[in-house]
Design an enzyme around this catalytic site. Structure first.
Site, PDB file in Angstrom:
ATOM      1  N   MET A 267       0.839  -1.200   0.000  1.00 58.16           N
ATOM      2  CA  MET A 267       0.000   0.000   0.000  1.00 58.16           C
ATOM      3  C   MET A 267       0.878   1.255   0.000  1.00 58.16           C
ATOM      4  SD  MET A 267      -3.454  -0.934   1.985  1.00 58.16           S
ATOM      5  CE  MET A 267      -2.899  -0.707   3.654  1.00 58.16           C
ATOM      6  N   GLY A 268       2.175   1.089  -0.280  1.00 59.67           N
ATOM      7  CA  GLY A 268       3.053   2.253  -0.408  1.00 59.67           C
ATOM      8  C   GLY A 268       3.509   2.818   0.925  1.00 59.67           C
TER       9      GLY A 268
ATOM     10  N   LEU B 227       6.694   3.393   1.623  1.00 51.29           N
ATOM     11  CA  LEU B 227       7.599   2.258   1.811  1.00 51.29           C
ATOM     12  C   LEU B 227       8.606   2.474   2.938  1.00 51.29           C
ATOM     13  CD1 LEU B 227       8.335   1.495  -1.952  1.00 51.29           C
ATOM     14  CD2 LEU B 227       6.518   0.575  -0.500  1.00 51.29           C
TER      15      LEU B 227
ATOM     16  N   GLY C 202      10.922  -2.637   5.760  1.00 44.10           N
ATOM     17  CA  GLY C 202      10.171  -3.900   5.692  1.00 44.10           C
ATOM     18  C   GLY C 202       9.798  -4.210   4.249  1.00 44.10           C
ATOM     19  N   HIS C 203       9.203  -3.203   3.570  1.00 42.67           N
ATOM     20  CA  HIS C 203       8.841  -3.395   2.161  1.00 42.67           C
ATOM     21  C   HIS C 203      10.087  -3.671   1.310  1.00 42.67           C
ATOM     22  CE1 HIS C 203       5.481  -0.556   3.468  1.00 42.67           C
ATOM     23  NE2 HIS C 203       4.802  -1.598   3.019  1.00 42.67           N
TER      24      HIS C 203
ATOM     25  N   GLN D 139     -10.265  -3.027   1.967  1.00 45.83           N
ATOM     26  CA  GLN D 139      -9.811  -3.649   3.219  1.00 45.83           C
ATOM     27  C   GLN D 139      -9.915  -2.717   4.413  1.00 45.83           C
ATOM     28  OE1 GLN D 139      -5.838  -4.411   1.407  1.00 45.83           O
ATOM     29  NE2 GLN D 139      -5.000  -3.847   3.393  1.00 45.83           N
TER      30      GLN D 139
ATOM     31  N   GLN E 250       5.908 -11.608   7.036  1.00 45.74           N
ATOM     32  CA  GLN E 250       5.442 -12.310   8.239  1.00 45.74           C
ATOM     33  C   GLN E 250       4.821 -11.322   9.229  1.00 45.74           C
ATOM     34  OE1 GLN E 250       5.052 -15.378   8.980  1.00 45.74           O
ATOM     35  NE2 GLN E 250       4.589 -15.130  11.162  1.00 45.74           N
ATOM     36  N   LYS E 251       5.128 -10.032   9.051  1.00 39.62           N
ATOM     37  CA  LYS E 251       4.533  -8.990   9.905  1.00 39.62           C
ATOM     38  C   LYS E 251       3.011  -9.159   9.963  1.00 39.62           C
ATOM     39  CE  LYS E 251       3.524  -4.869  11.608  1.00 39.62           C
ATOM     40  NZ  LYS E 251       2.682  -4.146  10.727  1.00 39.62           N
TER      41      LYS E 251
ATOM     42  N   ARG F 107       1.990   2.616   9.436  1.00 38.19           N
ATOM     43  CA  ARG F 107       1.125   3.241  10.450  1.00 38.19           C
ATOM     44  C   ARG F 107       1.906   3.780  11.647  1.00 38.19           C
ATOM     45  NH1 ARG F 107      -2.939  -0.862   8.721  1.00 38.19           N
ATOM     46  NH2 ARG F 107      -4.733   0.343   7.988  1.00 38.19           N
TER      47      ARG F 107
HETATM   48  P1  AMP Z   1       1.450  -2.923   3.482  1.00 37.43           P
HETATM   49  O1  AMP Z   1       2.000  -1.869   2.574  1.00 37.43           O
HETATM   50  O2  AMP Z   1       1.427  -2.530   4.925  1.00 37.43           O
HETATM   51  O3  AMP Z   1       0.142  -3.498   2.987  1.00 37.43           O
HETATM   52  O4  AMP Z   1       2.475  -4.132   3.428  1.00 37.43           O
HETATM   53  C1  AMP Z   1       2.875  -4.699   2.208  1.00 37.43           C
HETATM   54  C2  AMP Z   1       3.680  -5.939   2.498  1.00 37.43           C
HETATM   55  O5  AMP Z   1       4.809  -5.608   3.299  1.00 37.43           O
HETATM   56  C3  AMP Z   1       2.898  -6.998   3.289  1.00 37.43           C
HETATM   57  O6  AMP Z   1       3.200  -8.282   2.765  1.00 37.43           O
HETATM   58  C4  AMP Z   1       3.422  -6.827   4.691  1.00 37.43           C
HETATM   59  O7  AMP Z   1       3.348  -8.004   5.468  1.00 37.43           O
HETATM   60  C5  AMP Z   1       4.869  -6.459   4.417  1.00 37.43           C
HETATM   61  N1  AMP Z   1       5.444  -5.756   5.571  1.00 37.43           N
HETATM   62  C6  AMP Z   1       4.942  -4.674   6.196  1.00 37.43           C
HETATM   63  N2  AMP Z   1       5.726  -4.339   7.252  1.00 37.43           N
HETATM   64  C7  AMP Z   1       6.731  -5.244   7.291  1.00 37.43           C
HETATM   65  C8  AMP Z   1       7.856  -5.444   8.154  1.00 37.43           C
HETATM   66  N3  AMP Z   1       8.090  -4.658   9.187  1.00 37.43           N
HETATM   67  N4  AMP Z   1       8.678  -6.479   7.892  1.00 37.43           N
HETATM   68  C9  AMP Z   1       8.442  -7.313   6.834  1.00 37.43           C
HETATM   69  N5  AMP Z   1       7.402  -7.170   5.992  1.00 37.43           N
HETATM   70  C10 AMP Z   1       6.556  -6.149   6.209  1.00 37.43           C
END
Ligand code: AMP
Length: 292
Positions: free
Chosen positions: A30-31, A33, A36-37, A61, A148-149, A187
């Site tokens: 969802m950007g 970044l 983690g991303h 969602q 895995q987050k 977040r």
């Molecule tokens: P989001 O942009 O929050 O929807 O996350 C996109 C992807 O990044 C999802 O597969 C999340 O599980 C992964 N993600 C988000 N935060 C982390 C993190 N701290 N470590 C590893 N993967 C992450």
């Protein structure tokens, strides 16, 4: 690096690459970044010739009253980070492109989507599985990487891919954390200084649970209470749930069988954060007590 906005162009790009036998790796996001991303992008690159990342804040969602409008967005910054990581394509569709007014079809992974986060966010995973299925059909990757987050999301996506016969290999990548242990999340930006400091308790609480397991404490109820007590020490915290479940079924852990997932969701002020750890199964009897 290309930025592709239209579904038609995205499909055409993937088709052309597949014709040349290129392996396409995909990272849906969802950007806004963070590291983690970026770790998922690096993982995708290890397993593919070309990497596509999608950036789309998926309205389906978010429930009414959740943070869809406030969700942080900074496409220019994301674009620079992707270029630094040698991403090949950013798929960056508009909302109107992804959801037609007459959209009526949703993908639901039964049962799994009602557990853990699904108890307080009843339509969340329906939105996740629907957008991921759509993105899979548009990007047509060979592999896709998730974090895995979002442990429950990872389980649900793997279930969906198996159940609906998507010909895509799913890779789950480890949680990337800040120096004090807080799991990185877009977040985290919502937290004020005080909340940000207190939020580090989540990882500490999970670590304290791990220590209990290592000390051979077998009462899951006691371990859950311990996590709760550690978190409640921080005045800005409000627990949504703390659960210890089977890492695959997300149900009650089978004594001695399989890995266990310790998952939690906790508010700091108005911000709801999630975190988790996996505890390997021990092959022994566990006292499960009564878990939610
Ligand atoms: P989001 O942009 O929050 O929807 O996350 C996109 C992807 O990044 C999802 O597969 C999340 O599980 C992964 N993600 C988000 N935060 C982390 C993190 N701290 N470590 C590893 N993967 C992450």
């Amino acid at each position: 690096m290309k930025v592709i906005n239209s579904i038609k162009d995205m499909r055409a790009w993937s088709k052309a690459q597949r014709r040349q036998d290129k392996i396409i790796g995909f990272v849906p996001t969802m950007g806004f970044l963070h590291e983690g991303h970026l770790s998922l992008i690096r993982k995708a690159k290890e397993h593919s010739d070309l990497t596509v990342i999608s950036i789309f804040v998926n309205p389906a969602q978010f429930a009414p009253g959740e943070d869809l409008d406030q969700y942080p967005r900074d496409f220019e910054r994301d674009e620079k980070l992707c270029a630094q990581e040698d991403v090949n394509v950013i798929f960056y569709p508009s909302n109107d492109n992804m959801y037609l007014d007459k959209h009526k079809t949703y993908v639901i992974t039964e049962e799994l989507s009602k557990k853990l986060c699904g108890k307080s966010r009843s339509t969340h995973f329906r939105g996740v599985t629907t957008i991921v299925a759509k993105l899979f059909n548009i990007v047509n990757p060979h592999i896709a990487v998730f974090g895995q987050k979002d442990a429950q999301q990872a389980v649900i996506i793997q279930r969906m891919v198996t159940d609906l016969n998507f010909d895509i290999q799913i890779i789950i990548s480890p949680i990337i954390r800040e120096a004090d242990g807080l799991a990185m999340s877009s977040r985290n930006k919502y937290l004020n200084e005080n909340e940000r400091k207190q939020a580090a308790v989540l990882y500490r609480s999970l670590q304290s649970a791990k220590t209990e397991f290592e000390k051979d404490n077998r009462s899951l109820l006691e371990i859950k209470d311990k996590i709760t007590a550690v978190i409640k020490n921080e005045p800005a915290s409000r627990i949504d749930y703390v659960e210890i479940v089977d890492a695959q079924t997300l149900g009650s852990p089978d004594p001695g069988e399989g890995d266990m997932l310790i998952a939690l969701a906790v508010f700091f002020g108005k911000t709801r954060l999630i975190d988790n750890i996996i505890v390997p199964g021990k092959g022994e009897e566990w006292s499960t007590g009564v878990l939610e």
